[in-house]
Write a protein that holds these residues in place. Sequence first.
Motif, PDB file in Angstrom:
ATOM      1  N   PHE A   8       1.206  -6.005  -6.810  1.00 26.62           N
ATOM      2  CA  PHE A   8       0.018  -5.043  -6.983  1.00 26.62           C
ATOM      3  C   PHE A   8       0.101  -4.122  -5.729  1.00 26.62           C
ATOM      4  O   PHE A   8       0.563  -4.454  -4.660  1.00 26.62           O
ATOM      5  CB  PHE A   8      -1.467  -5.928  -6.522  1.00 26.62           C
ATOM      6  N   ILE A   9      -0.387  -2.789  -6.042  1.00 24.48           N
ATOM      7  CA  ILE A   9      -0.126  -1.712  -4.908  1.00 24.48           C
ATOM      8  C   ILE A   9      -1.459  -1.199  -4.919  1.00 24.48           C
ATOM      9  O   ILE A   9      -2.045  -0.620  -5.987  1.00 24.48           O
ATOM     10  CB  ILE A   9       1.013  -0.607  -5.464  1.00 24.48           C
TER      11      ILE A   9
ATOM     12  N   MET B 203       6.575   1.926  -6.830  1.00 25.42           N
ATOM     13  CA  MET B 203       5.921   1.700  -8.245  1.00 25.42           C
ATOM     14  C   MET B 203       7.098   1.138  -9.447  1.00 25.42           C
ATOM     15  O   MET B 203       6.656   0.546 -10.042  1.00 25.42           O
ATOM     16  CB  MET B 203       5.684   3.129  -8.640  1.00 25.42           C
ATOM     17  N   GLN B 204       8.229   1.543  -9.072  1.00 26.51           N
ATOM     18  CA  GLN B 204       9.379   1.081  -9.769  1.00 26.51           C
ATOM     19  C   GLN B 204       9.522  -0.582  -9.592  1.00 26.51           C
ATOM     20  O   GLN B 204       9.753  -1.329 -10.748  1.00 26.51           O
ATOM     21  CB  GLN B 204      10.643   1.720  -9.413  1.00 26.51           C
ATOM     22  N   ALA B 205       9.405  -1.113  -8.344  1.00 23.82           N
ATOM     23  CA  ALA B 205       9.435  -2.334  -8.028  1.00 23.82           C
ATOM     24  C   ALA B 205       8.115  -3.023  -8.736  1.00 23.82           C
ATOM     25  O   ALA B 205       8.380  -4.263  -9.114  1.00 23.82           O
ATOM     26  CB  ALA B 205       9.421  -2.568  -6.537  1.00 23.82           C
TER      27      ALA B 205
ATOM     28  N   VAL C  54       0.889  -1.072   0.020  1.00 24.39           N
ATOM     29  CA  VAL C  54      -0.029  -0.032  -0.070  1.00 24.39           C
ATOM     30  C   VAL C  54       1.050   1.240   0.218  1.00 24.39           C
ATOM     31  O   VAL C  54       1.857   1.162   0.650  1.00 24.39           O
ATOM     32  CB  VAL C  54      -0.912   0.095   1.151  1.00 24.39           C
ATOM     33  N   ASP C  55       0.439   2.298  -0.610  1.00 23.38           N
ATOM     34  CA  ASP C  55       1.205   3.635  -0.906  1.00 23.38           C
ATOM     35  C   ASP C  55       1.264   4.194  -2.202  1.00 23.38           C
ATOM     36  O   ASP C  55       0.902   4.972  -2.493  1.00 23.38           O
ATOM     37  CB  ASP C  55       2.349   3.665  -0.244  1.00 23.38           C
TER      38      ASP C  55
ATOM     39  N   THR D 238      -5.578   2.022  -7.658  1.00 20.23           N
ATOM     40  CA  THR D 238      -4.622   0.836  -7.434  1.00 20.23           C
ATOM     41  C   THR D 238      -3.895   0.726  -8.636  1.00 20.23           C
ATOM     42  O   THR D 238      -4.257   1.192  -9.825  1.00 20.23           O
ATOM     43  CB  THR D 238      -5.478  -0.368  -7.237  1.00 20.23           C
ATOM     44  N   PHE D 239      -2.987   0.103  -8.679  1.00 17.88           N
ATOM     45  CA  PHE D 239      -1.827  -0.252  -9.707  1.00 17.88           C
ATOM     46  C   PHE D 239      -1.392  -1.764 -10.054  1.00 17.88           C
ATOM     47  O   PHE D 239      -1.067  -2.328  -9.027  1.00 17.88           O
ATOM     48  CB  PHE D 239      -0.490   0.730  -9.608  1.00 17.88           C
ATOM     49  N   THR D 240      -1.503  -2.036 -11.351  1.00 15.53           N
ATOM     50  CA  THR D 240      -0.796  -3.348 -11.758  1.00 15.53           C
ATOM     51  C   THR D 240       0.374  -2.808 -12.143  1.00 15.53           C
ATOM     52  O   THR D 240       0.868  -1.772 -12.366  1.00 15.53           O
ATOM     53  CB  THR D 240      -1.751  -4.033 -12.699  1.00 15.53           C
TER      54      THR D 240
END
Length: 329
Positions: free
Chosen positions: A279-280, A269-271, A262-263, A314-316
């Motif tokens: 997933f973030i 995001m790079q990871a 989370v964050d 959220t981000f994939t």
Amino acid sequence: MVVKKIFGPVAAIGVLVLALTGCAQSGGGESDGPKDPGDIVVGFAQVGAESGWRTANTTDIKAAFEEAGIPLKFSDAQQKQENQIKAIRSYIQQGVDVIAFSPVIESGWDAVLKEAKDAEIPVVLTDRAVDSKDDSLYVSFLGSDFIEEGKKAGEWLVEEYADSTDPVNIIQLEGTTGAAPALDRAEGFADVIAADEKFQVVASQTGDFTRAGGKQVTEALLKSNPDVNVIYAHNDDMGLGAIEAIEAAGLVPGTDIKIITVDAVKDGMQALADGKINFIVECSPLLGKQLVEIVEKVVAGEEVEKRIITEETTFTQEQAIEALPDRQY
């Protein structure tokens, strides 16, 4: 795993406002009329600098008040409640117009908040909630819906393993013990995965929201739980620490062990873009402009929303790759 909910906090970019409203009062009693921005003094007691998220939050708040021309007294509590209480009492003694702070933990604030109320200095909570039954002790709470963030993490996991009947063993890296995001991100996640018994949290331990803590805890828990499939970290920094521990164990993060965090700070995001995180769930630290708006309304004696919820996404991996070039934090 059962996590007791103490207070339901909330989240980070664009505004969703619940119906509760409260009349603001200006510090020091009756106002002699509208104040110029340069005449308003705000005291802000920050949690510390435990993560990339917190550093971005501090930078954004300082920049927003500087841009607005409002003097800001700032203190860093170094993740200790007693330091925040000391700072708040100092702001009361100095007679600031508004006090804002992000509570280290949820409990133990009633006494100092009552001191601020008695001094007629309004208090604004940012990012994290308090568990006080007396909500007159603060005029507004600007922050994230941490329970919803935990639910989003759980929903991705359920979808990821929808076609599997094998057990899914999960290590949870908790945030600071007693902190609102740690409590609520655990609760939201647990609520979602409870519907399918194949999901089991085999270990859950605090990494204190730090990268070093995430690495240290993961190293220990991997030894006692060699069959783990997933790590759910309450923030990116602990997830990044977990990546180091997984690689040191000769495993491939994101493949051998899936990671949810989370964050959505840049390093996280790079990871994610590199496939080391899977997933973030976003929790934006950019609360400065909204906090300035609340302060200006409070000092002017205008009504402010009691609860301000900010939207988050959220981000994939694919979405992280697309978002990274324009990422502000």
